[in-house]
Design an enzyme around this catalytic site. Structure first.
Site, PDB file in Angstrom:
ATOM      1  N   HIS A   1       0.839  -1.209   0.000  1.00  0.00           N
ATOM      2  CA  HIS A   1       0.000   0.000   0.000  1.00  0.00           C
ATOM      3  C   HIS A   1       0.875   1.260   0.000  1.00  0.00           C
ATOM      4  CE1 HIS A   1      -2.817  -2.926   2.071  1.00  0.00           C
ATOM      5  NE2 HIS A   1      -3.568  -2.487   1.089  1.00  0.00           N
TER       6      HIS A   1
ATOM      7  N   SER B   1      -2.677  -8.198   2.787  1.00  0.00           N
ATOM      8  CA  SER B   1      -3.179  -8.080   4.168  1.00  0.00           C
ATOM      9  C   SER B   1      -3.531  -9.460   4.707  1.00  0.00           C
ATOM     10  CB  SER B   1      -4.405  -7.173   4.206  1.00  0.00           C
ATOM     11  OG  SER B   1      -4.064  -5.921   3.662  1.00  0.00           O
TER      12      SER B   1
END
Ligand code: PAF
Length: 290
Positions: free
Chosen positions: A48, A198
């Site tokens: 990210h 994630s």
């Protein structure tokens, strides 16, 4: 002019209500600032932050949205347990030099009586993720359309890690004539090759070790295809290796890198390898250019 990438601590605004978001965007526009959006569901990792850096290279102001979107989870999926690390995410974004976090609650994104859904076709119905998560791309397309309308960005950054999602969003923006330019950003990997996700947080140490088979297999398959070995043989070998390591394989496919359509035999075309497989309760995806 795009500003320099982060590293310095600076003021990060956190906004949860639409009028406040619109106020900040109006302020950016009055000052002729370009805007890039990084849509996320939080649980931020270096992948990210690479999106944030890429956004900073293109635009003057970077908005990161953090919204765990219920519309893209099926009832049997991990919405409830999806990692939520908001305080840590804010610290990372502050350090990265992002400007604004847009973090609406579910009622703000989907007010009572919300009755709209964007159901994408084309790259969203090619028998990859859509075959195993039939609800997924309508959920993604709907929320991304809302985020683009809310944040009015010049650019929006999407990781190549979710390659089919990148293609779906790119097509949606083109087909709906939205003004945002969708930018794909290369996958960030651990030094041993594991693609950052994630959902890696769900893996036990042993599963994490086993998960290396995915990136290894993609690499081997890519070499095989580059050496003009028959596609079916290459994919069979790869599939067997992934299954032998202990994964339940959803798919390992070589597709046209632009349309995601199956390869046409005998034709040279840009090719992308894509894999999805489950280990324990965790489902991982990865992909690689050939
Ligand atoms: O890739 C994700 O994290 C999500 O699918 C996205 C694009 C933020 C939409 O919820």
């Amino acid at each position: 002019m795009a500003k320099k990438t982060g590293g310095s601590k600076q003021k990060l605004r956190v906004v949860r209500a639409l009028p406040a978001l619109k106020g900040v965007i109006a302020e950016y526009r009055t000052r002729h600032k370009t805007i890039a959006l990084v849509p996320t569901m939080g649980a931020l990792h270096a992948g990210h932050l690479a999106l944030v850096q890429s956004a900073q290279r293109r635009a003057d102001r970077v908005i990161v949205s953090i919204f765990v979107n219920p519309a893209q989870f099926a009832p049997n999926e991990d919405l409830k347990t999806y990692p939520r690390t908001f305080a840590k995410d804010l610290a990372a974004l502050r350090h990265a030099g992002a400007d604004l976090v847009w973090s609406p609650d579910v009622k703000t994104m989907y007010p009572d009586g919300f009755a709209m859904r964007i159901v994408p076709d084309g790259p969203a119905s090619v028998g990859l993720e859509d075959r195993f998560r039939p609800h997924f791309f309508a959920g993604v397309a709907t929320v991304v359309a809302k985020l683009l309308i809310q944040c009015e960005p010049d650019f929006a950054m999407f990781g190549e890690k979710d390659y089919q999602q990148l293609k779906v969003v790119t097509r949606m923006v083109r087909d709906l004539g939205l003004k945002t330019r969708i930018v794909g950003v290369p996958t960030v990997r651990e030094t041993d090759g594991l693609a950052l996700s994630s959902r890696n947080a769900y893996l036990s140490p042993a599963e994490r070790q086993t998960a290396l088979i995915l990136s290894r297999t993609l690499k081997e398959c890519a070499s095989g295809l580059r050496a003009d070995k028959p596609v079916d043989d290459v994919l069979d070998r790869g599939s067997n290796a992934i299954k032998a390591a202990g994964f339940v394989l959803d798919y390992l496919e070589a597709r046209n890198a632009d349309t995601l359509a199956p390869l046409q035999s005998g034709k040279k075309e840009p090719t992308r390898l894509l894999v999805a497989a489950r280990i324990g309760t965790t489902r991982l995806i990865d992909n690689l250019a050939v």
